[in-house]
Scaffold this motif. Structure first.
Motif, short mmCIF file in Angstrom:
data_model
loop_
_atom_site.label_atom_id
_atom_site.label_comp_id
_atom_site.label_asym_id
_atom_site.label_seq_id
_atom_site.Cartn_x
_atom_site.Cartn_y
_atom_site.Cartn_z
N SER A 125 77.30 23.99 -89.93
CA SER A 125 77.64 23.64 -88.55
C SER A 125 78.67 24.59 -87.97
O SER A 125 78.61 24.95 -86.79
N TRP A 126 79.63 25.04 -88.79
CA TRP A 126 80.64 25.98 -88.29
C TRP A 126 80.04 27.37 -88.08
O TRP A 126 80.41 28.08 -87.15
N VAL A 127 79.10 27.76 -88.94
CA VAL A 127 78.41 29.04 -88.73
C VAL A 127 77.64 28.99 -87.41
O VAL A 127 77.67 29.93 -86.61
N SER A 128 76.95 27.88 -87.19
CA SER A 128 76.17 27.73 -85.96
C SER A 128 77.07 27.76 -84.73
O SER A 128 76.70 28.33 -83.69
N LEU A 129 78.26 27.16 -84.83
CA LEU A 129 79.18 27.19 -83.69
C LEU A 129 79.56 28.64 -83.36
O LEU A 129 79.60 29.01 -82.18
N ARG A 130 79.80 29.46 -84.37
CA ARG A 130 80.12 30.87 -84.11
C ARG A 130 78.94 31.58 -83.44
O ARG A 130 79.12 32.43 -82.57
N GLN A 131 77.72 31.24 -83.85
CA GLN A 131 76.54 31.84 -83.22
C GLN A 131 76.45 31.44 -81.76
O GLN A 131 76.12 32.28 -80.90
N HIS A 132 76.73 30.20 -81.45
CA HIS A 132 76.69 29.74 -80.05
C HIS A 132 77.81 30.37 -79.23
O HIS A 132 77.62 30.69 -78.06
N ILE A 133 78.97 30.55 -79.84
CA ILE A 133 80.08 31.21 -79.15
C ILE A 133 79.69 32.62 -78.76
O ILE A 133 79.99 33.09 -77.65
N TYR A 134 79.01 33.33 -79.66
CA TYR A 134 78.58 34.71 -79.38
C TYR A 134 77.68 34.74 -78.15
O TYR A 134 77.87 35.58 -77.25
N ILE A 135 76.72 33.83 -78.06
CA ILE A 135 75.81 33.81 -76.92
C ILE A 135 76.57 33.48 -75.64
O ILE A 135 76.39 34.11 -74.59
N CYS A 136 77.43 32.47 -75.72
CA CYS A 136 78.21 32.07 -74.55
C CYS A 136 79.08 33.23 -74.05
O CYS A 136 79.16 33.49 -72.85
N LEU A 137 79.71 33.91 -74.98
CA LEU A 137 80.63 34.99 -74.63
C LEU A 137 79.91 36.17 -73.99
O LEU A 137 80.38 36.74 -73.01
N THR A 138 78.76 36.54 -74.54
CA THR A 138 78.09 37.76 -74.09
C THR A 138 77.11 37.55 -72.95
O THR A 138 76.78 38.48 -72.23
N SER A 139 76.66 36.29 -72.76
CA SER A 139 75.67 36.04 -71.71
C SER A 139 76.21 35.21 -70.56
O SER A 139 75.54 35.03 -69.55
N GLN A 140 77.45 34.65 -70.76
CA GLN A 140 78.07 33.78 -69.76
C GLN A 140 77.28 32.50 -69.53
O GLN A 140 77.37 31.89 -68.47
N HIS A 141 76.52 32.08 -70.54
CA HIS A 141 75.82 30.80 -70.48
C HIS A 141 76.69 29.73 -71.13
O HIS A 141 77.28 29.97 -72.19
#
Length: 353
Positions: A125-141
């Protein structure tokens, strides 16, 4: 080539390095996910066509589609781990469509207490949170994960380095939910901004003494006796979790500086505030990249540095730093197979403006 380091940097038990390979022998969905990531990675490093990984992805999806029809499937940590590996396969693609990101969101948001369960489920779950953070940060979604579940995690009671790293990652995720909102929602208020800023400062003040860098040195102008000296600050630490934690701390300061609500106000003080904000962004951007370069054995930090450059690299105004950023991204592609061509292209366009 299965690199567990990028998954286990904030996991004291190293589940992806120890448990996942063992489960691959028993669970075909995990075995095929590992083969898919490894095949893609090896083809990128060799510069050859990836002809193997699509087969393994298809096998994975066949199992996942059948399994997810079961209403109890969201309790299966093996499926969650497999989807995270498939998400990594997507990240290594030229065209990242983020299909498996939605899969992990569905699994995570349907689990009421995963973060308090420990074991592979919590680690994943913590790995997945980092993956979601990456998308949010780079795509502004906006972040699509329900962060409430994470508040039950033992990381908020434990005092090891991995727990402290995950705490600042969680704080940063909360910051992203406040500053990157769905269109039409009310923007960040000054009061909320001050609360978030206080959370970041409190983490920094309360973190263990040994979490601070062992050595920090500002960059200097290369001289004939040391022509290869980096333009980035040298920041050395002991442990991968400390690298990742400090990097998210610098990143939190960057995002808070960029989204400071006071910057949008018309006043005589606005120009001074804007200049101070940009200086804060550049200072912490240099530290975040310097941290990765100084500790380049920490895969997670190297990849995170590319995400930070993708989101904030336009703030670099020094030609030497711009050149060093391009060199870093090029090396990341050559040595690790990470797809950085789009970041290189975007930064060069932004710097020409």
């Amino acid at each position: 080539m299965y690199h567990h380091f990028q998954f286990d940097s904030c996991d004291k038990q190293r589940h992806f390095g120890r448990e996942i390979p063992r489960r691959a022998a028993q669970y075909p969905v995990i075995k095929n996910a590992i083969f898919a990531v490894s095949s893609r990675h090896l083809s990128l490093l060799a510069g050859s066509e990836d002809s193997e990984s699509p087969h393994y992805v298809s096998e994975c999806l066949r199992i996942l589609i059948t399994a997810l029809e079961d209403p109890l499937s969201h309790f299966d940590e093996n499926l969650l781990a497999a989807v995270i590996l498939l998400r990594t396969h997507e990240e290594l693609s030229d065209n990242d469509e983020r299909c498996h990101l939605f899969g992990t969101t569905r699994l995570l948001n349907s689990i009421a207490s995963f973060a308090a369960d420990g074991g592979l489920r919590e680690s994943a779950s913590w790995v997945s949170l980092r993956q979601h953070i990456y998308i949010c940060l780079t795509s502004q979604h906006p972040l699509t994960i329900n962060l409430t579940n994470y508040r039950h995690s033992n990381v908020f009671q434990n005092s090891d380095d991995e727990s402290w790293a995950n705490r600042i990652i969680f704080i940063f995720a909360i910051i992203l939910t406040q500053v990157i909102r769905p269109e039409g929602e009310q923007q960040l208020s000054i009061d909320t901004w001050h609360e978030l800023d206080a959370d970041v400062k409190a983490w920094n003040l309360c973190k263990p003494w040994h979490f601070a860098p062992l050595f920090m040195e500002s960059p200097g102008i290369p001289v004939s006796s040391s022509p290869r000296r980096s333009v980035w600050p040298e920041v050395f630490v002991c442990d991968p979790a400390q690298v990742v934690g400090l990097q998210h701390y610098y990143l939190a300061k960057i995002v808070l500086a960029i989204y400071d609500p006071r910057l949008s106000r018309l006043s005589f003080d606005a120009l001074r505030l804007r200049r101070a904000s940009e200086a804060t962004v550049r200072e912490n951007l240099r530290l975040a990249i310097g941290l990765a370069v100084s500790n380049d054995h920490v895969t997670t930090a190297m990849l995170q540095a590319s995400h930070i450059l993708s989101a904030c690299g336009m703030y670099l105004t020094d030609p030497r730093e711009q050149e060093a950023a391009l060199d870093f991204l090029t090396r990341l592609k050559t040595q690790m197979g990470w797809q950085t061509a789009h970041i290189l292209r975007d930064l060069q366009e932004q710097w020409r403006m």
